[in-house]
Design a protein around this motif. Sequence first.
Motif, PDB file in Angstrom:
ATOM      1  N   THR A 155       0.848  -1.196   0.000  1.00 55.44           N
ATOM      2  CA  THR A 155       0.000   0.000   0.000  1.00 55.44           C
ATOM      3  C   THR A 155       0.879   1.241   0.000  1.00 55.44           C
ATOM      4  O   THR A 155       2.073   1.181   0.314  1.00 55.44           O
ATOM      5  N   LEU A 156       0.265   2.357  -0.375  1.00 58.01           N
ATOM      6  CA  LEU A 156       1.029   3.572  -0.666  1.00 58.01           C
ATOM      7  C   LEU A 156       1.016   4.567   0.491  1.00 58.01           C
ATOM      8  O   LEU A 156       1.536   5.674   0.341  1.00 58.01           O
ATOM      9  N   GLY A 157       0.432   4.211   1.610  1.00 58.38           N
ATOM     10  CA  GLY A 157       0.331   5.152   2.724  1.00 58.38           C
ATOM     11  C   GLY A 157      -0.979   5.904   2.665  1.00 58.38           C
ATOM     12  O   GLY A 157      -1.656   5.954   1.636  1.00 58.38           O
ATOM     13  N   ARG A 158      -1.351   6.460   3.797  1.00 54.00           N
ATOM     14  CA  ARG A 158      -2.639   7.139   3.914  1.00 54.00           C
ATOM     15  C   ARG A 158      -2.778   8.224   2.832  1.00 54.00           C
ATOM     16  O   ARG A 158      -1.864   9.001   2.610  1.00 54.00           O
ATOM     17  N   GLY A 159      -3.894   8.240   2.146  1.00 54.97           N
ATOM     18  CA  GLY A 159      -4.095   9.209   1.066  1.00 54.97           C
ATOM     19  C   GLY A 159      -3.504   8.740  -0.249  1.00 54.97           C
ATOM     20  O   GLY A 159      -3.523   9.466  -1.244  1.00 54.97           O
ATOM     21  N   GLY A 160      -2.975   7.502  -0.262  1.00 54.00           N
ATOM     22  CA  GLY A 160      -2.253   7.014  -1.437  1.00 54.00           C
ATOM     23  C   GLY A 160      -3.095   6.900  -2.704  1.00 54.00           C
ATOM     24  O   GLY A 160      -2.542   6.855  -3.803  1.00 54.00           O
ATOM     25  N   SER A 161      -4.429   6.881  -2.567  1.00 49.92           N
ATOM     26  CA  SER A 161      -5.266   6.805  -3.770  1.00 49.92           C
ATOM     27  C   SER A 161      -5.097   8.040  -4.649  1.00 49.92           C
ATOM     28  O   SER A 161      -5.261   7.960  -5.869  1.00 49.92           O
ATOM     29  N   ASP A 162      -4.772   9.199  -4.041  1.00 53.64           N
ATOM     30  CA  ASP A 162      -4.446  10.393  -4.845  1.00 53.64           C
ATOM     31  C   ASP A 162      -3.313  10.070  -5.809  1.00 53.64           C
ATOM     32  O   ASP A 162      -3.352  10.421  -6.994  1.00 53.64           O
ATOM     33  N   THR A 163      -2.298   9.404  -5.269  1.00 49.66           N
ATOM     34  CA  THR A 163      -1.123   9.082  -6.073  1.00 49.66           C
ATOM     35  C   THR A 163      -1.466   8.046  -7.142  1.00 49.66           C
ATOM     36  O   THR A 163      -1.005   8.154  -8.281  1.00 49.66           O
ATOM     37  N   SER A 164      -2.312   7.065  -6.794  1.00 39.44           N
ATOM     38  CA  SER A 164      -2.770   6.110  -7.814  1.00 39.44           C
ATOM     39  C   SER A 164      -3.391   6.867  -8.985  1.00 39.44           C
ATOM     40  O   SER A 164      -3.114   6.580 -10.151  1.00 39.44           O
ATOM     41  N   ALA A 165      -4.244   7.859  -8.669  1.00 40.73           N
ATOM     42  CA  ALA A 165      -4.971   8.593  -9.710  1.00 40.73           C
ATOM     43  C   ALA A 165      -4.012   9.394 -10.584  1.00 40.73           C
ATOM     44  O   ALA A 165      -4.101   9.357 -11.816  1.00 40.73           O
ATOM     45  N   VAL A 166      -3.080  10.112  -9.970  1.00 39.91           N
ATOM     46  CA  VAL A 166      -2.157  10.934 -10.765  1.00 39.91           C
ATOM     47  C   VAL A 166      -1.273  10.037 -11.627  1.00 39.91           C
ATOM     48  O   VAL A 166      -1.044  10.318 -12.809  1.00 39.91           O
ATOM     49  N   ALA A 167      -0.812   8.923 -11.052  1.00 43.19           N
ATOM     50  CA  ALA A 167       0.063   8.018 -11.813  1.00 43.19           C
ATOM     51  C   ALA A 167      -0.672   7.450 -13.030  1.00 43.19           C
ATOM     52  O   ALA A 167      -0.098   7.333 -14.117  1.00 43.19           O
ATOM     53  N   ILE A 168      -1.945   7.111 -12.856  1.00 42.18           N
ATOM     54  CA  ILE A 168      -2.724   6.589 -13.987  1.00 42.18           C
ATOM     55  C   ILE A 168      -2.944   7.692 -15.026  1.00 42.18           C
ATOM     56  O   ILE A 168      -2.844   7.457 -16.228  1.00 42.18           O
ATOM     57  N   ALA A 169      -3.205   8.920 -14.562  1.00 37.31           N
ATOM     58  CA  ALA A 169      -3.362  10.047 -15.496  1.00 37.31           C
ATOM     59  C   ALA A 169      -2.077  10.260 -16.292  1.00 37.31           C
ATOM     60  O   ALA A 169      -2.112  10.506 -17.496  1.00 37.31           O
ATOM     61  N   VAL A 170      -0.929  10.127 -15.626  1.00 37.28           N
ATOM     62  CA  VAL A 170       0.362  10.248 -16.321  1.00 37.28           C
ATOM     63  C   VAL A 170       0.443   9.178 -17.417  1.00 37.28           C
ATOM     64  O   VAL A 170       0.752   9.470 -18.572  1.00 37.28           O
ATOM     65  N   LYS A 171       0.123   7.931 -17.029  1.00 35.57           N
ATOM     66  CA  LYS A 171       0.254   6.808 -17.965  1.00 35.57           C
ATOM     67  C   LYS A 171      -0.674   6.975 -19.173  1.00 35.57           C
ATOM     68  O   LYS A 171      -0.315   6.618 -20.300  1.00 35.57           O
TER      69      LYS A 171
END
Lengths: 400, 400
Positions: free
Chosen positions: B147-163
């Motif tokens: 897991t990416l740490g608390r609030g990590g879904s923000d990072t999932s979203a930005v990373a997917i937007a980058v991809k």
Amino acid sequence: MAIVVQKYGGSSVGTTDKIKKVAETVVKRKKSGDDVVVVVSAMGDTTDDLIGIANEITNNPDKRELDALLSTGEMMSSALLAMAIKALGYDAISYTAYQIGIKTTGQHGKSLIDDIDGENIKKSVSEGKIVIVAGFQGINEEGHITTLGRGGSDTSAVAIAVKLDGMCEIYTDVDGIYGVDPRKYKDAHKLDEIDYEEMLELSSLGAQVMHSRSIELGQKYNIPIYVGLSNSDIRGTVIKGVNSMNMESKPVTGLATSDEDVAITIKDIENDINTVSSLFESVASKRINIDMISQTAPVNGKVNLSFTIPKVDLNECLDIIKPFYSNKGQIAIDEDITKFSVVGIGMKTTSGVASKMFKLLSENNIGVKMITTSEIRITCAIRQEDKIKAINAVAKDFNL
Amino acid sequence: MAIVVQKYGGSSVGTTDKIKKVAETVVKRKKSGDDVVVVVSAMGDTTDDLIGIANEITNNPDKRELDALLSTGEMMSSALLAMAIKALGYDAISYTAYQIGIKTTGQHGKSLIDDIDGENIKKSVSEGKIVIVAGFQGINEEGHITTLGRGGSDTSAVAIAVKLDGMCEIYTDVDGIYGVDPRKYKDAHKLDEIDYEEMLELSSLGAQVMHSRSIELGQKYNIPIYVGLSNSDIRGTVIKGVNSMNMESKPVTGLATSDEDVAITIKDIENDINTVSSLFESVASKRINIDMISQTAPVNGKVNLSFTIPKVDLNECLDIIKPFYSNKGQIAIDEDITKFSVVGIGMKTTSGVASKMFKLLSENNIGVKMITTSEIRITCAIRQEDKIKAINAVAKDFNL
């Protein structure tokens, strides 16, 4: 050093305290020298709770997404059990179906295990780890998460035992397999062993101790399956291949009853094999399961045809068979049906079982409405009010 | 046709009714012509609830197994949202981190996204499906769930937007980014836009609107990130690269405060660069984060050295620094610390911000205990009782 695959059902891991208890039992087994792989179900009522949440979203949830949702229950319990074992100072690792390559085929909600990669399990076991596997789930050819149907964790466990050439132990909330349901007959005997085929017949007749597919797998690969209580000195039952030629074996091993069926009779239908087979094909095409069939002797080229189907399918079935009769008076529906079955691999070599059973029923004034038999089973349809009387008479005489 | 990656936080999907509401919002966006990929957090307090269950098993759960457990929260919400969208008659599919190859590195509980395969997302999008991704999680090199740490879904979203080279929208329970926390200053202004660096500074200073790593990723790949309420006409804030040379830009964009630190002073320590660096190295080696540092002018070759650390690390830190003083009288601990920071990319080109801030604090009789500055921020340590006074004075004067 043997490999043992243990399966713990939902009630065995229903609370965190129970999970800790299972962890202790597993560690004790590991200490005794065996390598242990554990398959877990979801905690307690988790699966039903998740279905409830899905039904809050929609009354007809998409089956792929329902499987994705339900699979999380076993992921949780497997991670928690691994934590509990590590907290006791033993090395453990949890795996999801994806991580160990449990490959499935077939429909969502009732998939079949096709193969298991298993390399990760073997590697972890060789490193001394206790491996915990999320039961009930797999991954299909398209990479979607699938589930194996209610009780599917039994099948996960047997399939893994097959792959690892290990022993298989199913821990549940009953202390073994009984010849007759102890809730229905107080003198019921627990069986030390039962043949795969007998167990399959009993399962399909309503004795829902085990997932049928798990028994088929055990039979196919000749893996004995122990069923009993965990952490108990009470000896359970081994499901295995039993030699039917054994002189000691009883002709009848088990008895099962079911009130889930209804009998439909069509009177004065043409005694014509095409008509009858076309009727049964129409019913089967809707996946309605016809069990018992009987037919009267022809009078003027017409017969009365009776068959049983699950009660839940009655309305659909009546729609389907409309083309086969001309007026409502031709149809009779009998909901007062108990399917009463005895099963025993010994029937293959012992004659007279059927006649003995009919004699017992007759002596007790129990009328028989329909009969079907297979090589190892005899099923009668009787009136529901006669059920307990029939159980008592037959269970006592056959010493079940 | 643009691709938009939307993220919905735990409070947005906290109940099945809210999930249905999100489904409607997502379908509306799809109807407007955009392709939509949705990243979801776990429902409401699910993550905390799961941590609670793990703590019932052991007070120190294994980190790999805790990640395996916590990841199920987002799997559930993503499957439920996909069901809800399909129930509205639109095609949707949920994916776990494994199914779309979200590859992570680093420690369990705070992993970093290294890469995303993304082919499955692209294929499903090209088939017209709305794709739902379980946030917060990935799979590391060893195949373990992380897991990416608390609030990590923000990072999932930005990373997917980058991809996907798409837009990124983070929907949360606040209507945008404010120059100062509106709960602390009633006249706070919402920002139309904020620079990545400013947002990073504010995040690290305690303004916990966004997962820091998501902003770093946005900055690195120059993906603008919209933050606001879902299903609302209220305009939120765009985090993006803001030109610091813009004459219109304010020198100070935001203000943040934190009461989580404590100041330690060691009196009469040798004024010797080796001693001081060795002390800081010892503290850093235990992953204790030193923030502000100040040192008095040397007297007889000795100085007073002060630094702040998180309160939670105080006891451990005192143990570590024992070799650096000879008696307890040499140590002073000040827990009455508020870190008071102003941040603005405009500071790079506007002089006099620091002097103006100190003048404001002085006019309000607010004493400053320590000071640190960077290119775009000024932080003072002040007394906690002066916090509200300082916020009011500075926020008003800088029009935050």
